[in-house]
Design a protein around this motif. Structure first.
Motif, mmCIF file in Angstrom:
data_model
loop_
_atom_site.group_PDB
_atom_site.id
_atom_site.type_symbol
_atom_site.label_atom_id
_atom_site.label_comp_id
_atom_site.label_asym_id
_atom_site.label_seq_id
_atom_site.Cartn_x
_atom_site.Cartn_y
_atom_site.Cartn_z
ATOM 1 N N ALA B 137 0.821 -1.218 0.000
ATOM 2 C CA ALA B 137 0.000 0.000 0.000
ATOM 3 C C ALA B 137 0.855 1.268 0.000
ATOM 4 O O ALA B 137 0.483 2.275 -0.608
ATOM 5 C CB ALA B 137 -0.932 -0.001 1.206
ATOM 6 N N LEU B 138 2.006 1.234 0.681
ATOM 7 C CA LEU B 138 2.765 2.481 0.869
ATOM 8 C C LEU B 138 3.852 2.724 -0.180
ATOM 9 O O LEU B 138 4.294 3.862 -0.347
ATOM 10 C CB LEU B 138 3.387 2.503 2.274
ATOM 11 N N LYS B 139 4.282 1.686 -0.861
ATOM 12 C CA LYS B 139 5.369 1.842 -1.839
ATOM 13 C C LYS B 139 5.046 2.921 -2.898
ATOM 14 O O LYS B 139 5.902 3.785 -3.161
ATOM 15 C CB LYS B 139 5.662 0.477 -2.470
ATOM 16 N N PRO B 140 3.858 2.906 -3.506
ATOM 17 C CA PRO B 140 3.590 3.951 -4.510
ATOM 18 C C PRO B 140 3.643 5.354 -3.901
ATOM 19 O O PRO B 140 4.107 6.297 -4.553
ATOM 20 C CB PRO B 140 2.161 3.644 -4.994
ATOM 21 N N ILE B 141 3.188 5.474 -2.652
ATOM 22 C CA ILE B 141 3.200 6.778 -1.981
ATOM 23 C C ILE B 141 4.637 7.202 -1.701
ATOM 24 O O ILE B 141 5.017 8.353 -1.922
ATOM 25 C CB ILE B 141 2.372 6.708 -0.674
ATOM 26 N N HIS B 142 5.452 6.251 -1.259
ATOM 27 C CA HIS B 142 6.856 6.560 -0.973
ATOM 28 C C HIS B 142 7.591 6.991 -2.242
ATOM 29 O O HIS B 142 8.374 7.944 -2.225
ATOM 30 C CB HIS B 142 7.532 5.345 -0.348
ATOM 31 N N ASP B 143 7.329 6.302 -3.331
ATOM 32 C CA ASP B 143 8.008 6.630 -4.603
ATOM 33 C C ASP B 143 7.772 8.079 -5.014
ATOM 34 O O ASP B 143 8.670 8.737 -5.512
ATOM 35 C CB ASP B 143 7.507 5.708 -5.724
ATOM 36 N N VAL B 144 6.560 8.566 -4.797
ATOM 37 C CA VAL B 144 6.222 9.907 -5.295
ATOM 38 C C VAL B 144 6.411 10.978 -4.219
ATOM 39 O O VAL B 144 6.881 12.076 -4.520
ATOM 40 C CB VAL B 144 4.766 9.935 -5.814
ATOM 41 N N TYR B 145 6.053 10.673 -2.970
ATOM 42 C CA TYR B 145 6.010 11.728 -1.943
ATOM 43 C C TYR B 145 7.048 11.555 -0.828
ATOM 44 O O TYR B 145 7.155 12.407 0.040
ATOM 45 C CB TYR B 145 4.601 11.810 -1.342
ATOM 46 N N ILE B 147 8.052 8.903 2.071
ATOM 47 C CA ILE B 147 7.533 8.712 3.428
ATOM 48 C C ILE B 147 8.648 8.903 4.453
ATOM 49 O O ILE B 147 9.728 8.323 4.325
ATOM 50 C CB ILE B 147 6.894 7.310 3.569
ATOM 51 N N LYS B 148 8.387 9.736 5.459
ATOM 52 C CA LYS B 148 9.351 9.961 6.527
ATOM 53 C C LYS B 148 9.055 9.072 7.732
ATOM 54 O O LYS B 148 9.963 8.569 8.390
ATOM 55 C CB LYS B 148 9.277 11.429 6.992
ATOM 56 N N ASN B 246 -0.886 5.685 9.818
ATOM 57 C CA ASN B 246 -0.711 7.126 9.749
ATOM 58 C C ASN B 246 0.664 7.402 9.140
ATOM 59 O O ASN B 246 1.665 6.836 9.579
ATOM 60 C CB ASN B 246 -0.813 7.717 11.159
ATOM 61 N N VAL B 247 0.681 8.243 8.119
ATOM 62 C CA VAL B 247 1.903 8.449 7.343
ATOM 63 C C VAL B 247 2.250 9.935 7.289
ATOM 64 O O VAL B 247 1.364 10.775 7.130
ATOM 65 C CB VAL B 247 1.693 7.914 5.899
ATOM 66 N N GLU B 248 3.531 10.229 7.425
ATOM 67 C CA GLU B 248 4.016 11.592 7.179
ATOM 68 C C GLU B 248 4.954 11.563 5.990
ATOM 69 O O GLU B 248 5.904 10.767 5.953
ATOM 70 C CB GLU B 248 4.767 12.127 8.410
ATOM 71 N N THR B 249 4.669 12.408 5.002
ATOM 72 C CA THR B 249 5.536 12.437 3.818
ATOM 73 C C THR B 249 6.389 13.703 3.799
ATOM 74 O O THR B 249 6.078 14.702 4.446
ATOM 75 C CB THR B 249 4.717 12.384 2.514
ATOM 76 N N THR B 301 -3.132 17.151 11.287
ATOM 77 C CA THR B 301 -2.250 17.446 12.412
ATOM 78 C C THR B 301 -0.791 17.538 11.966
ATOM 79 O O THR B 301 0.093 17.819 12.775
ATOM 80 C CB THR B 301 -2.385 16.387 13.537
ATOM 81 N N LEU B 302 -0.543 17.226 10.688
ATOM 82 C CA LEU B 302 0.807 17.354 10.121
ATOM 83 C C LEU B 302 0.719 18.183 8.851
ATOM 84 O O LEU B 302 -0.347 18.283 8.238
ATOM 85 C CB LEU B 302 1.358 15.978 9.737
ATOM 86 N N GLU B 303 1.866 18.735 8.431
ATOM 87 C CA GLU B 303 1.843 19.475 7.175
ATOM 88 C C GLU B 303 1.512 18.527 6.027
ATOM 89 O O GLU B 303 0.661 18.821 5.189
ATOM 90 C CB GLU B 303 3.202 20.152 6.946
ATOM 91 N N ASN B 304 2.165 17.365 6.004
ATOM 92 C CA ASN B 304 1.879 16.376 4.969
ATOM 93 C C ASN B 304 1.519 15.050 5.633
ATOM 94 O O ASN B 304 2.325 14.117 5.671
ATOM 95 C CB ASN B 304 3.097 16.199 4.058
ATOM 96 N N GLY B 305 0.320 14.988 6.165
ATOM 97 C CA GLY B 305 -0.114 13.808 6.901
ATOM 98 C C GLY B 305 -1.238 13.083 6.190
ATOM 99 O O GLY B 305 -2.069 13.700 5.522
ATOM 100 N N LEU B 306 -1.271 11.762 6.371
ATOM 101 C CA LEU B 306 -2.219 10.919 5.653
ATOM 102 C C LEU B 306 -2.631 9.773 6.564
ATOM 103 O O LEU B 306 -1.795 9.178 7.237
ATOM 104 C CB LEU B 306 -1.509 10.364 4.408
#
Lengths: 337, 337
Positions: B137-145, B147-148, B246-249, B301-306
């Motif tokens: 689920a997170l790999k596509p998000i990490h590739d583009v944005y 993930i921290k 919960n993800v922060e990018t 609650t984060l600038e780039n939170g998901l």
């Protein structure tokens, strides 16, 4: 000692029944007890201190002479009847969500913000079950270390949805064991052997009302500067909500100091001995009064990060007990004056 | 098309059975199928492509002539037998945790890091079920944005603990419905109508091995710079793990763009229509191959939170299917060369 005339509105519901039980257990100074409910329940009986008492209708006129009315009859009934009850001289302690965010209504967890009882105007709101147990656990930490952000995922029991949901879970489980397709009525999906990430109504921002309650109520009760990121999930448990909570604090902490702090804080019992398989679970928390905290550990992904696992009986501290405690605190404050 | 001699080690277990099923479903190019298991299981039969085949002992000598051996027989058996199998000419794809963190063993989710198959030395490890669905689920998000940080709470099914756990949950539920005290054997506590925040063994830092697997495996498979804060919880579900993530990018995102990105990414099916009560649940994911993602919403609650909710069949994509896909990817890579 002064005694009071006390009513429970919604006396036949799951939370109403727990309220009656807890009035007895906590030795609430009751002079007379009056169970109230909807018209179609009138004449049914509840037992209070060994005495059978007939349910009366909760309606205009029914609140004359009552000192405290504990409401657990749903939002609509509260919206209609709470102002009437106040007019008739009652203090209303309301378990629905109807009045919680009203700026004229204090929203109170006695361990967290009993000072807000000082400015009530007749109605006092009982917070949402998920908020109560989270804030009882986090208030001591916030006082000392200043919480900046909370990420919380809930594991919520079906009794939060009333008797019909408790019956539905048990019926579904039984039907499935006999190869029968289970009836799905209370929730949008089968809850037996499932997890439903949907509690209360969805809002436009993709969060449910249940989730937003945790945000808004935290702001009103504890501190509007705390950021809360919630996910609320229903699981096949009868009673006892659990919460996986990740916290970021402003100030650094020592993890053993956090444990000692929680251990001595009001309303909290620490169950944190993983080497003995000791941590809070819904089954153990059901029927008990405290908020149980365990799995306390440093979250190394933040400078000041903390993970913890919080469990409490959603019908007791999450609803009925907290309401009765509000009443008791009010009485003590009056005596103190 | 080239065909292969294929063995499943632990052929009678829950994951082993799923492996056999999936070898058939995915049309794995099998020339000959050989079910292997412990000595005491020898002679029992499994069915492959309509044919009954007797189980042989998984031991030295049994791997001669076998091209692919899919192991799901526990860590100890893998530690002992995988090197023997490799010596006898097999490629081993191992579902236990025994080899996962070995620097000479690639740990692979085909949708995420199939390139790591290029440097294998005979053993390839299948990641932990909770890691697989999270990273698909997170790999596509990490590739583009980029993930921290990830905060994840799991809702894990009992089938991850094998047949005995599945039976125990059902027996406990049945016993309770008849007022009988349920037997507690597989888990340290009753799992029926409960939530147990304890999967695998506790470590000194207060985390369980299951939780640390999610951290370490994310680092090995996806990116060692991603911080992961995990809580792993067992709930009374038969099959299908759920995760509240919960993800922060690093980079800003548009929430609709994230949905479109996930929708077109391999191995993912989006179920995200809350207005239609549509979100992934274990009951719906069980028996299916994809990783289901829903409840996608911005975390303000984060600038780039998901926030997102991820569900998958822990026996299939979380174990057997991923292993078979590793085998298929290896074959395609060989053909491609």
């Amino acid at each position: 000692m002064k005694t009071y005339t006390v009513a429970v509105v919604g006396a036949l519901g799951v939370v109403g029944s727990a309220m009656i039980e807890i009035l007895e257990e906590q030795n609430f100074p009751v002079k007379e007890f009056i169970p109230l409910d909807q018209a179609d329940q009138v004449g049914k009986e509840v037992v209070f201190r060994g005495e059978k008492i007939k349910v009366k209708e909760a309606t205009k006129g029914a609140f004359e002479g009552i000192d405290f009315a504990f409401f657990s009859a749903g939002g609509e009934a509260s919206l209609e009847l709470a102002p009437i009850a106040v007019e008739e001289g009652c203090v209303v302690i309301d378990n629905s969500s109807a009045w919680r965010m009203d700026p004229n209504v204090p929203l109170v967890i006695p361990e967290v913000n009993s000072h807000d009882l000082d400015w009530h105007h007749g109605i006092i709101a009982n917070p949402n079950c998920s908020t109560i147990q989270m804030l009882v656990a986090l208030k001591p930490i916030h006082d000392v270390y200043t919480i900046k952000r909370i990420v919380v995922s809930t594991y919520q029991a079906v009794s939060g949805s009333g008797k019909s949901a408790m019956e539905e879970l048990q019926m579904q489980t039984q039907d499935l064991s006999q190869g029968i397709a289970p009836l799905v009525e209370v929730y949008p999906h089968q809850i037996a052997y499932n997890a439903i990430p949907h509690i209360d109504v969805f809002q436009n921002n993709g969060y449910t009302k249940e989730e937003l309650k945790m945000v808004q109520e935290t702001h009103k009760i504890l501190d509007s500067a705390i950021k809360v990121s919630p996910t609320a999930v229903r699981i096949p448990v009868i009673t006892g909500h659990a919460e996986s909570i990740n916290v970021e604090t402003e100030k650094p902490f020592n993890i053993e100091a956090v444990k000692r702090l929680l251990e001595k804080s009001p309303g909290i019992t620490l169950w944190d001995a993983p080497e003995k398989n000791r941590y809070p679970m819904p089954l153990d928390a059901a029927g008990k009064d405290e908020v149980f905290v365990g799995r306390i550990r440093r979250d190394d992904t933040l400078e000041n990060g903390l993970n913890l696992w919080v469990v409490s009986d959603n019908l007791r501290k999450g609803a009925a007990l907290n309401a009765i405690q509000i009443g008791l605190t009010l009485i003590h404050k009056t005596i103190g004056k």
